[in-house]
Design an enzyme around this catalytic site. Structure first.
Site, PDB file in Angstrom:
ATOM      1  N   GLU A  68       8.990  -3.977  11.057  1.00 12.62           N
ATOM      2  CA  GLU A  68       9.387  -2.665  10.548  1.00 12.62           C
ATOM      3  C   GLU A  68       9.773  -1.725  11.687  1.00 12.62           C
ATOM      4  OE1 GLU A  68       7.823   0.968   7.640  1.00 12.62           O
ATOM      5  OE2 GLU A  68       6.656  -0.878   7.802  1.00 12.62           O
ATOM      6  N   ASP A  87       0.828  -1.206   0.000  1.00 17.24           N
ATOM      7  CA  ASP A  87       0.000   0.000   0.000  1.00 17.24           C
ATOM      8  C   ASP A  87       0.864   1.258   0.000  1.00 17.24           C
ATOM      9  OD1 ASP A  87       0.892  -0.090   2.624  1.00 17.24           O
ATOM     10  OD2 ASP A  87      -1.098  -0.195   3.528  1.00 17.24           O
ATOM     11  N   SER A  88       2.189   1.064   0.054  1.00 10.85           N
ATOM     12  CA  SER A  88       3.122   2.167  -0.177  1.00 10.85           C
ATOM     13  C   SER A  88       2.898   2.814  -1.535  1.00 10.85           C
ATOM     14  CB  SER A  88       4.565   1.663  -0.088  1.00 10.85           C
ATOM     15  OG  SER A  88       4.759   0.509  -0.901  1.00 10.85           O
TER      16      SER A  88
END
Length: 273
Positions: free
Chosen positions: A191, A55-56
């Protein structure tokens, strides 16, 4: 040979069980994002193991300030594009903001993604998402979990911040990692967490971990393709390295990244928390 036809020998397809075998053999998993067929083919030819339609794309393709505006239609479209460019790499698709708000919504979106060519879906968080992970995995949909900095939580977190720095937060992340594995996740992205914590989590799990800003001891590494090529906007995150300057071309940059990951030279000390 037709123009555009690759001379690269075809690899065996990367599979979900194959990722676990790579972990057991200490073979680093090389992962990158892609959003179209052309770049997907370049990544595949360079030997990338896993390609994520993240979705980046909301930020690096659509120009939004966060990932929140990305829709299921967006991910489905880009998944189909990327799938056409891949021959061997395993394709993972992100469940965008609120597409996993319930197990039923997640199942509907995930079905579309697998029908478009994905082999796995990724979702952020634990908590109530554990029911969704279980729901999907019980219905033959492989799931990649995502813990640490979860960009879809940017409003609640107050920005893009390192997670798990305090002892209580670190223990909660370790607990969540075990929980997503127990719920049925086949893979875990970590992350922006301290490298020592990522190493603990990786050692505690049977499923592979993929790090982004999480140190060298994860079972694999992932970057956003635009960051790897030095195309990121604004301040560069600490965990990013511009491989285009080193590789001299898109293919060279991806090959340089893949080699650095497999030789455990990336991320270096300057890229970790």
């Amino acid at each position: 040979m037709y123009a555009g036809e690759s001379e690269t020998p075809q690899r065996d397809p990367v599979t979900v069980p194959g990722l676990r075998r790579m972990k057991s053999k200490r073979q680093a998993i090389v992962a990158l994002t892609a959003y179209d067929a052309g770049f997907a083919a370049a990544l595949d030819a360079a030997g990338v193991d896993l390609v994520l339609v993240g979705d980046s794309l909301g930020m690096v393709v659509q120009g939004h300030g966060s990932t929140l505006p990305v829709s299921v239609d967006d991910i489905s479209y880009h998944t189909a594009c990327v799938a056409r460019g891949l021959r061997s790499a395993l394709l993972v698709s992100d469940l965008p903001f609120q597409a996993d708000a319930s197990p039923q919504l997640a199942l509907a979106a995930s079905t579309r993604f697998l029908q478009a060519g994905a082999a796995m879906v990724k979702l952020e968080g634990a908590g109530f998402k554990l029911d969704t992970i279980h729901h999907l995995s019980e219905r033959e949909i492989p799931v990649c979990a995502h813990l640490g900095l979860t960009p879809q939580s940017v409003l609640r977190l107050g920005g893009y911040r390192v997670q798990g720095k305090e002892e209580a937060a670190a223990e909660k992340l370790l607990e969540d990692a075990r929980a997503v594995q127990e719920a049925g996740a086949s893979l875990l992205v970590l992350e922006c967490v301290p490298a020592t914590l990522a190493a603990r989590i990786t050692g505690a799990l049977d499923i592979p971990t993929i790090g982004i800003g999480a140190g060298i001891d994860c079972d694999g590494q992932i970057l956003v393709l635009h960051d790897l090529l030095g195309l990121g906007q604004g301040r560069r995150p600490r965990f990013v390295k511009d491989f285009l300057a080193e590789g001299g071309s898109v293919h060279g940059a991806v090959e340089a990244y893949a080699t650095a990951v497999r030789e455990r030279r990336f991320p270096g000390p300057e890229h970790i928390y």
